[in-house]
Design a protein around this motif. Sequence first.
Motif, PDB file in Angstrom:
ATOM      1  N   ILE B 257       0.930  -1.211   0.117  1.00  0.00           N
ATOM      2  CA  ILE B 257       0.002  -0.108  -0.027  1.00  0.00           C
ATOM      3  C   ILE B 257       0.793   1.341  -0.023  1.00  0.00           C
ATOM      4  O   ILE B 257       2.004   1.333   0.472  1.00  0.00           O
ATOM      5  CB  ILE B 257      -0.911   0.137   1.257  1.00  0.00           C
ATOM      6  N   GLN B 295      -3.615   5.376  -1.751  1.00  0.00           N
ATOM      7  CA  GLN B 295      -4.832   5.052  -1.676  1.00  0.00           C
ATOM      8  C   GLN B 295      -5.653   6.093  -0.910  1.00  0.00           C
ATOM      9  O   GLN B 295      -6.719   6.058  -0.886  1.00  0.00           O
ATOM     10  CB  GLN B 295      -5.083   3.797  -1.150  1.00  0.00           C
ATOM     11  N   THR B 336     -18.376  -2.903  -8.081  1.00  0.00           N
ATOM     12  CA  THR B 336     -17.671  -2.587  -7.062  1.00  0.00           C
ATOM     13  C   THR B 336     -17.478  -0.880  -6.764  1.00  0.00           C
ATOM     14  O   THR B 336     -17.761  -0.451  -5.579  1.00  0.00           O
ATOM     15  CB  THR B 336     -16.297  -3.265  -7.074  1.00  0.00           C
ATOM     16  N   LEU B 337     -17.442  -0.280  -7.811  1.00  0.00           N
ATOM     17  CA  LEU B 337     -17.098   1.204  -7.665  1.00  0.00           C
ATOM     18  C   LEU B 337     -18.421   1.976  -7.211  1.00  0.00           C
ATOM     19  O   LEU B 337     -18.484   2.701  -6.238  1.00  0.00           O
ATOM     20  CB  LEU B 337     -16.757   1.604  -9.245  1.00  0.00           C
ATOM     21  N   TRP B 339     -20.661   0.318  -5.255  1.00  0.00           N
ATOM     22  CA  TRP B 339     -20.850   0.022  -3.831  1.00  0.00           C
ATOM     23  C   TRP B 339     -20.175   0.892  -3.111  1.00  0.00           C
ATOM     24  O   TRP B 339     -20.564   1.354  -1.919  1.00  0.00           O
ATOM     25  CB  TRP B 339     -20.563  -1.475  -3.834  1.00  0.00           C
ATOM     26  N   ASP B 373      -9.449   3.028   7.876  1.00  0.00           N
ATOM     27  CA  ASP B 373     -10.133   1.652   7.700  1.00  0.00           C
ATOM     28  C   ASP B 373     -11.205   1.549   6.784  1.00  0.00           C
ATOM     29  O   ASP B 373     -11.265   0.346   6.400  1.00  0.00           O
ATOM     30  CB  ASP B 373     -10.659   1.229   9.158  1.00  0.00           C
ATOM     31  N   ARG B 374     -11.615   2.378   6.142  1.00  0.00           N
ATOM     32  CA  ARG B 374     -12.700   2.180   5.095  1.00  0.00           C
ATOM     33  C   ARG B 374     -12.194   1.950   3.827  1.00  0.00           C
ATOM     34  O   ARG B 374     -12.860   2.015   2.660  1.00  0.00           O
ATOM     35  CB  ARG B 374     -13.743   3.092   5.220  1.00  0.00           C
ATOM     36  N   VAL B 375     -10.593   2.227   3.550  1.00  0.00           N
ATOM     37  CA  VAL B 375     -10.083   2.314   2.267  1.00  0.00           C
ATOM     38  C   VAL B 375     -10.123   0.922   1.703  1.00  0.00           C
ATOM     39  O   VAL B 375      -9.453   0.101   2.182  1.00  0.00           O
ATOM     40  CB  VAL B 375      -8.785   2.791   2.419  1.00  0.00           C
ATOM     41  N   GLU B 376     -10.756   0.586   0.773  1.00  0.00           N
ATOM     42  CA  GLU B 376     -10.895  -0.426   0.016  1.00  0.00           C
ATOM     43  C   GLU B 376     -11.031  -0.545  -1.393  1.00  0.00           C
ATOM     44  O   GLU B 376     -11.074  -1.467  -2.157  1.00  0.00           O
ATOM     45  CB  GLU B 376     -11.936  -1.395   0.775  1.00  0.00           C
ATOM     46  N   ALA B 377     -10.869   0.716  -2.194  1.00  0.00           N
ATOM     47  CA  ALA B 377     -11.284   0.772  -3.598  1.00  0.00           C
ATOM     48  C   ALA B 377     -10.000   1.096  -4.269  1.00  0.00           C
ATOM     49  O   ALA B 377      -8.908   1.685  -3.703  1.00  0.00           O
ATOM     50  CB  ALA B 377     -12.244   1.730  -3.655  1.00  0.00           C
ATOM     51  N   SER B 378      -9.784   0.837  -5.314  1.00  0.00           N
ATOM     52  CA  SER B 378      -8.930   1.266  -6.495  1.00  0.00           C
ATOM     53  C   SER B 378      -9.634   2.090  -7.562  1.00  0.00           C
ATOM     54  O   SER B 378     -10.760   2.113  -7.446  1.00  0.00           O
ATOM     55  CB  SER B 378      -8.056   0.438  -6.669  1.00  0.00           C
ATOM     56  N   HIS B 379      -8.932   2.273  -8.833  1.00  0.00           N
ATOM     57  CA  HIS B 379      -9.673   2.888  -9.610  1.00  0.00           C
ATOM     58  C   HIS B 379      -9.991   4.156  -9.304  1.00  0.00           C
ATOM     59  O   HIS B 379     -11.067   4.546  -9.688  1.00  0.00           O
ATOM     60  CB  HIS B 379     -10.934   1.987 -10.394  1.00  0.00           C
TER      61      HIS B 379
END
Lengths: 358, 472
Positions: B257, B295, B336-337, B339, B373-379
């Motif tokens: 990361i 991120q 996913t995006l 959501w 802690d909510r970081v879970e996306a990319s793009h």
Amino acid sequence: MRRMSRRWLDELEADMAAVILGDGGRRLGVAGRLDELSEATLPGITRYWARVGRHVGVPCEAFRGESLFHDVEPPVRSFSTSGTTGSRRGAARYSQRGMRLLELTIRTGAAALFDGLDEPIVLRLVPTAADAPQMVMAFGMELISDTFGAADLSAALLTRDGVDVASLCARLDTAQASARPVVFMGATTAFANVLDALAADHLAWDLPPGSRMVDAGGSKGARREVTPDSLRVQAHRLLGIDSSHCTNLYGMTELAGQLYDANPEAVVYTGERAKASRTGISAEVLSAETLAAAGDGRGLLQVRDFAIIDRPHHVLTGDLAIATPAGPAVVGRVARSMARGCSLHLDAITATSIGRVA
Amino acid sequence: MSAVEAGWWPAWAQAVPSESVTVTAGGPRRFTRPALGNWADLAAGLASARTALSGLTTDRVVAAFDEMSRRWTDSGFEHRRRAIHDIAAATGFSCESVAQSLDLEMGNYRADPLRRLILRELGSTEVLDEFVDDPLLAGRTRCMGPRLTVVSLSGNVPGLPALSIVRAVLARSAVVAKVAAGEPTFLAHLVRSMVDIEPAIADAVVVTYWGHNETSHRRAAIEHADAVIAYGGEEACAAIRRELTPSHRYVEHGHKISVGVVSAQYLRAEGSAEVAARIANDVSTFDQLACIAPQAYIVEGDPASVARFAPEVAAAMERYATRHPAAARDDELWATLRWAQLCDVWQESVDPLRSARSGRALSWQVVVDAGLDRVEASHRVVRLVPVTSLDGARALLAPYARYLQNVGLGVTESEAPAAMSWIAELGASRISSPGRMSSPSVIWRHDGLSCLAALVRWCDVEMHAPARAAMS
């Protein structure tokens, strides 16, 4: 904040019960009043709908680490989310009124599972509700067993030490000898583990006609990949339960009602089946691109549950589903499925490092 | 649709009994690989090819990569144009983004940075060619690369696979490269382009594929190698580690990361619009899929001031997306995006200190959040996290220290020493300015490792009169 009167709530509860029992004509009005209740008690929901549209449910992430509760009447019971629907555990709290509706929808939904059966042996691969008071699956399956099963022969087989295999074998022997059908219920992962163990010990039964298996939860957290088809094949080989008598149940702690397989036809190559809506609980797939109802293809699964009075009743589940004419087929979780490069998601790291289920 | 050949199988390898395997990535792609019992034949052929490669001086290998770099950064170069087409088809990235990625990656391999890389890691640019003086040893020394290096790639960052091939070939190692299913097309174009530049390099490289569960092929390849370079998640890397013996040299690039940290003073000094543009550049390059992409950006300031900064970052993200459109979305990526967006909108609705903005078609998202802690996306999804002091940034990052790689550090001169110190202490392997996170040099010790030095074996000559006599 507007307070709802006791009479208003009584009438709403009565209408919700009617919808759960099959009165589809009242759905629209009840949905409107439930949304009104949410807006009156949770101001954030109005802002949310202003951004995304009123047809979009509240994401189940809203339950992470907090309890979304209308707080109109005091809570009498709370169930914990598993952590698989979000890495932090959340809670679903129920008022007395909410508990009545929860019990009604569980009994109503399960009734079709017991068609043609007279007090079968209900074996549950979950703890007793007393041993796991915060697990809604334990509560629900015990309620189903108490309602439809043979009291003296049914049992919860998951103890603090694991599955009580000796008791399981004895009860399956009894069922086979007495020709009394078995309804075998439990978490999908528990079934996978138990059937693996029976196979390893070369144990098998040919359970009486009418016996059936009801698994819940999918393969989240499984030690190995479990497809619906592979589970049904094992159930037939080791228990003599035909694939057409195997039913998957879709539920989550954030919901009160459950969705069951619409029919035995597989929609996806792994064997996933469409889930049937009924008047008390309905599911649809939203196109992620447009947020409109998806006619076909993959999208976001959302559920409108007419048994929920203590929190928003319209929930965006975080599951990915395929829209089919028979209903949505759930194919997996949405979140955390997008990493295709070499970057790692922070949430996945903390989930691993502090031992949570990712 | 018939599968097109997407691997690289040198002409001499036609004699090796082989089989085909197909990967679906923007259409079926066929790869040739040895039949399971014939990896030894391939290894023998690569050993011969490596003999020719070893005959090249370092200067000549560097010159070849310099020419490769020059050609690949020329937008009219035929191999590059074909690669851009294939990578875009395989990954869904826009052609503009792929071209930008290739410019960043391939621009790294000019002669000057490669010489500096060798000098930094090995101490001499001649030491791979011959014994050189080592005054500290009072003798002479030289190093030898592996005979064969297996490179197991993952991910889909355009052009990134070149890096390990270049390192291995600089060490005069033959290479078996297992491409990633997510982007299997680039490497064969690259090696094919070397035929005209330095055929001995093209002859010493095989580009092929085996699936994650094809343990027999993976094991056979590794069995014949001296060195392994692995990219991938924890599970994939663990599977490779299980195949290693104590004699293998091993370089692992697990998933990582990266984040940015910006102080209030830096923001004021540089101007918020300029810093926003730098953040947008860091986040958007490679569509945020590379481990070097941040991120989140931790911003020193109260929540209200960071909330005022967010629209500037959003505007910069939009400008970037206009120049370099985001990757195409399939149903799953859309889900996913969307959501992620809906969850953030919910948080914004119930917490006035948070905010969520997004571009058309979710081409980017900027979220003001309370933590990581909510970081879970990319793009191209970036979280701006307010902290009251830089010490707060340190505390926020501590749980992720083990995986920390790249930090975009926006601080003033007076703040820099302390910040660099704790970031290094936490575990980061690279600190750069905001806006430069996505363009690390080839000289950087990738993941904190001396990746070229890790491949070589040294031979020292000491306490030896003839060697001392030969010293200049």
